[in-house]
Design an enzyme around this catalytic site. Structure first.
Site, PDB file in Angstrom:
ATOM      1  N   SER A   1      12.391 -19.449   3.607  1.00 24.26           N
ATOM      2  CA  SER A   1      12.131 -20.725   2.925  1.00 24.26           C
ATOM      3  C   SER A   1      13.427 -21.503   2.818  1.00 24.26           C
ATOM      4  O   SER A   1      14.521 -20.915   2.806  1.00 24.26           O
ATOM      5  CB  SER A   1      11.590 -20.446   1.522  1.00 24.26           C
ATOM      6  OG  SER A   1      11.533 -21.639   0.767  1.00 24.26           O
TER       7      SER A   1
ATOM      8  N   TYR B   1      12.228 -16.212  -6.726  1.00 27.55           N
ATOM      9  CA  TYR B   1      11.810 -16.649  -5.378  1.00 27.55           C
ATOM     10  C   TYR B   1      13.029 -17.054  -4.550  1.00 27.55           C
ATOM     11  O   TYR B   1      13.204 -16.584  -3.427  1.00 27.55           O
ATOM     12  CB  TYR B   1      10.825 -17.812  -5.496  1.00 27.55           C
ATOM     13  CG  TYR B   1      10.253 -18.265  -4.166  1.00 27.55           C
ATOM     14  CD1 TYR B   1       9.302 -17.496  -3.496  1.00 27.55           C
ATOM     15  CD2 TYR B   1      10.663 -19.458  -3.573  1.00 27.55           C
ATOM     16  CE1 TYR B   1       8.771 -17.902  -2.282  1.00 27.55           C
ATOM     17  CE2 TYR B   1      10.138 -19.875  -2.358  1.00 27.55           C
ATOM     18  CZ  TYR B   1       9.184 -19.093  -1.709  1.00 27.55           C
ATOM     19  OH  TYR B   1       8.661 -19.502  -0.499  1.00 27.55           O
TER      20      TYR B   1
ATOM     21  N   SER C   1      15.016 -14.056  -3.657  1.00 24.69           N
ATOM     22  CA  SER C   1      14.355 -13.184  -2.675  1.00 24.69           C
ATOM     23  C   SER C   1      14.488 -13.750  -1.268  1.00 24.69           C
ATOM     24  O   SER C   1      14.701 -13.012  -0.305  1.00 24.69           O
ATOM     25  CB  SER C   1      12.878 -12.963  -3.038  1.00 24.69           C
ATOM     26  OG  SER C   1      12.106 -14.124  -2.772  1.00 24.69           O
ATOM     27  N   LYS C   2      14.381 -15.081  -1.149  1.00 26.41           N
ATOM     28  CA  LYS C   2      14.464 -15.671   0.191  1.00 26.41           C
ATOM     29  C   LYS C   2      15.914 -15.660   0.696  1.00 26.41           C
ATOM     30  O   LYS C   2      16.160 -15.535   1.897  1.00 26.41           O
ATOM     31  CB  LYS C   2      13.876 -17.085   0.194  1.00 26.41           C
ATOM     32  CG  LYS C   2      12.354 -17.106  -0.045  1.00 26.41           C
ATOM     33  CD  LYS C   2      11.561 -16.338   1.017  1.00 26.41           C
ATOM     34  CE  LYS C   2      10.059 -16.541   0.888  1.00 26.41           C
ATOM     35  NZ  LYS C   2       9.279 -15.828   1.905  1.00 26.41           N
TER      36      LYS C   2
HETATM   37  N1  LIG Z   1       3.940 -23.354   1.646  1.00 25.05           N
HETATM   38  C1  LIG Z   1       5.233 -23.634   1.497  1.00 25.05           C
HETATM   39  O1  LIG Z   1       5.636 -24.709   1.033  1.00 25.05           O
HETATM   40  C2  LIG Z   1       6.247 -22.619   1.938  1.00 25.05           C
HETATM   41  C3  LIG Z   1       7.580 -23.045   2.040  1.00 25.05           C
HETATM   42  C4  LIG Z   1       8.538 -22.122   2.423  1.00 25.05           C
HETATM   43  C5  LIG Z   1       8.187 -20.821   2.723  1.00 25.05           C
HETATM   44  N2  LIG Z   1       6.890 -20.432   2.613  1.00 25.05           N
HETATM   45  C6  LIG Z   1       6.593 -19.020   2.922  1.00 25.05           C
HETATM   46  O2  LIG Z   1       5.525 -18.948   3.832  1.00 25.05           O
HETATM   47  C7  LIG Z   1       4.889 -17.661   3.712  1.00 25.05           C
HETATM   48  C8  LIG Z   1       3.393 -17.858   3.743  1.00 25.05           C
HETATM   49  O3  LIG Z   1       3.003 -18.591   2.601  1.00 25.05           O
HETATM   50  P1  LIG Z   1       1.884 -19.742   2.619  1.00 25.05           P
HETATM   51  O4  LIG Z   1       2.540 -21.005   2.270  1.00 25.05           O
HETATM   52  O5  LIG Z   1       1.083 -19.660   3.855  1.00 25.05           O
HETATM   53  O6  LIG Z   1       1.048 -19.305   1.315  1.00 25.05           O
HETATM   54  P2  LIG Z   1      -0.370 -18.617   1.137  1.00 25.05           P
HETATM   55  O7  LIG Z   1      -1.417 -19.472   1.745  1.00 25.05           O
HETATM   56  O8  LIG Z   1      -0.453 -18.302  -0.303  1.00 25.05           O
HETATM   57  O9  LIG Z   1      -0.270 -17.278   1.988  1.00 25.05           O
HETATM   58  C9  LIG Z   1       0.400 -16.132   1.523  1.00 25.05           C
HETATM   59  C10 LIG Z   1      -0.101 -14.938   2.295  1.00 25.05           C
HETATM   60  O10 LIG Z   1       0.641 -13.796   1.872  1.00 25.05           O
HETATM   61  C11 LIG Z   1      -0.286 -12.747   1.581  1.00 25.05           C
HETATM   62  N3  LIG Z   1       0.224 -11.893   0.526  1.00 25.05           N
HETATM   63  C12 LIG Z   1       0.816 -12.253  -0.640  1.00 25.05           C
HETATM   64  N4  LIG Z   1       1.118 -11.180  -1.362  1.00 25.05           N
HETATM   65  C13 LIG Z   1       0.686 -10.100  -0.647  1.00 25.05           C
HETATM   66  C14 LIG Z   1       0.699  -8.704  -0.883  1.00 25.05           C
HETATM   67  N5  LIG Z   1       1.219  -8.184  -1.989  1.00 25.05           N
HETATM   68  N6  LIG Z   1       0.166  -7.898   0.067  1.00 25.05           N
HETATM   69  C15 LIG Z   1      -0.375  -8.410   1.188  1.00 25.05           C
HETATM   70  N7  LIG Z   1      -0.402  -9.719   1.474  1.00 25.05           N
HETATM   71  C16 LIG Z   1       0.124 -10.549   0.555  1.00 25.05           C
HETATM   72  C17 LIG Z   1      -1.559 -13.468   1.136  1.00 25.05           C
HETATM   73  O11 LIG Z   1      -2.677 -12.638   1.419  1.00 25.05           O
HETATM   74  P3  LIG Z   1      -3.704 -12.045   0.337  1.00 25.05           P
HETATM   75  O12 LIG Z   1      -3.815 -13.020  -0.774  1.00 25.05           O
HETATM   76  O13 LIG Z   1      -4.947 -11.833   1.138  1.00 25.05           O
HETATM   77  O14 LIG Z   1      -3.076 -10.765  -0.064  1.00 25.05           O
HETATM   78  C18 LIG Z   1      -1.572 -14.676   2.063  1.00 25.05           C
HETATM   79  O15 LIG Z   1      -2.204 -14.370   3.274  1.00 25.05           O
HETATM   80  C19 LIG Z   1       5.437 -17.047   2.417  1.00 25.05           C
HETATM   81  O16 LIG Z   1       6.382 -16.048   2.724  1.00 25.05           O
HETATM   82  C20 LIG Z   1       6.118 -18.221   1.721  1.00 25.05           C
HETATM   83  O17 LIG Z   1       7.175 -17.822   0.887  1.00 25.05           O
HETATM   84  C21 LIG Z   1       5.906 -21.298   2.231  1.00 25.05           C
END
Ligand SMILES: NC(=O)c1ccc[n+]([C@@H]2O[C@H](COP(=O)([O-])OP(=O)(O)OC[C@H]3O[C@@H](n4cnc5c(N)ncnc54)[C@H](OP(=O)(O)O)[C@@H]3O)[C@@H](O)[C@H]2O)c1
Length: 260
Positions: free
Chosen positions: A140, A153, A156-157
């Site tokens: 991130s 957060y 961690s990143k």
């Molecule tokens: N969206 C943003 O603005 C943004 C920006 C920077 C970085 N990111 C990063 O992008 C990545 C994906 O996030 P996203 O934005 O796509 O959010 P999201 O839609 O909430 O997806 C998160 C995914 O992680 C899985 N997950 C979370 N905790 C878990 C656990 N304990 N065990 C297994 N699976 C787990 C969830 O699956 P289940 O709920 O099915 O377990 C879900 O599929 C993350 O690492 C996040 O930090 C996102």
């Protein structure tokens, strides 16, 4: 480009991970998708097939559980016999400042965003060495820049970014690359799950974020997915240990006083 490549994508039940699964399936990769939510994971698998891809294998579980990590690797090897690419995407965001933070918040975030990545990558590394494969971590902008109110957060990143760089050095001689994408604000469930005063606040947030992005828009899942595909494929074979911001230039912005 990815035909016959075997790709593990964690957190493929929504958001960026779902987008990645569908895109890799479209490229005829053999995909292993993981997550806790079976209904959503099944939806992702259906979309992969609808787009003309191979049916992914699904491994349901929590990445903070070491047995689940073993299950991901064993199931992938049983189904496809090798692993070419690992995408460490599963992640959670919890907001709390130093004065508010609880041990549960800290442990949940670090166990999911860091510990799980370290130990899944450890299990996958021997297979990647065999295939000269690669890892892409979904980090991130929060790992590179400091914000207030989401201490665990951001920390961690930042730890994940060191993991990318250290393991890139450790595995380079063995032909394995490790890179990361560092997205800015992307509207997905991770952002939608944040506690807000009311729904209308969300629209406010989305317009507010745009104003700090030099390119003048928020990112999309597709912006992140295409960057991951670039880092995961042979065309980027001379790139390792790289942290790639997907943020419309937001990381370049430094506030300065208006002297006009
Ligand atoms: N969206 C943003 O603005 C943004 C920006 C920077 C970085 N990111 C990063 O992008 C990545 C994906 O996030 P996203 O934005 O796509 O959010 P999201 O839609 O909430 O997806 C998160 C995914 O992680 C899985 N997950 C979370 N905790 C878990 C656990 N304990 N065990 C297994 N699976 C787990 C969830 O699956 P289940 O709920 O099915 O377990 C879900 O599929 C993350 O690492 C996040 O930090 C996102």
């Amino acid at each position: 480009m990815f035909s016959n490549k075997v790709v593990i994508i964690t957190g493929a039940s929504s958001g960026i991970g779902e987008g990645l699964a569908i895109r890799f399936a479209k490229e005829q990769a053999n995909v292993c998708i993981t997550g806790r939510n079976i209904t959503n994971l099944e939806k992702t698998a259906r979309k992969c097939v609808e787009i003309g891809g191979n049916k992914p294998i699904m491994v349901i579980g929590d990445v903070t559980n070491d047995e689940h990590l073993k299950d991901i690797v064993n199931s992938t090897i049983n189904a496809f016999g090798k692993i070419d690419i690992l995408i460490n995407n599963a992640g959670i965001l919890k907001t709390q400042s130093l004065e508010q933070i609880t041990a549960d918040n800290y442990d949940d975030v670090f166990n999911t965003n860091v510990r799980a990545v370290v130990f899944l990558s450890k299990l996958v590394a021997p297979y990647l060495i065999q295939t000269k494969g690669n890892i892409v971590n979904v980090s991130s902008l929060a790992g590179m820049k400091s914000y207030s109110g989401s201490l665990s957060y951001n920390m961690s990143k930042a730890a994940l970014d060191q993991f990318t760089k250290c393991t890139a050095l450790e595995l380079a001689q063995k032909g394995v690359r490790v890179n990361s994408v560092n997205p800015g604000y992307i509207p997905t469930n991770i952002m939608r799950s944040l506690p807000l005063p009311d729904e209308s606040f969300r629209t406010k947030i989305e317009s507010a974020y745009k104003t700090v992005v030099p390119l003048g828009r928020n990112g999309t899942i597709n912006d992140v997915v295409e960057a991951v595909l670039y880092l995961a494929n042979e065309n980027s074979s001379f790139i390792t240990g790289h942290l790639l911001p997907i943020d419309g230039g937001r990381n370049l912005v430094t506030p300065r006083p208006d002297l006009e």
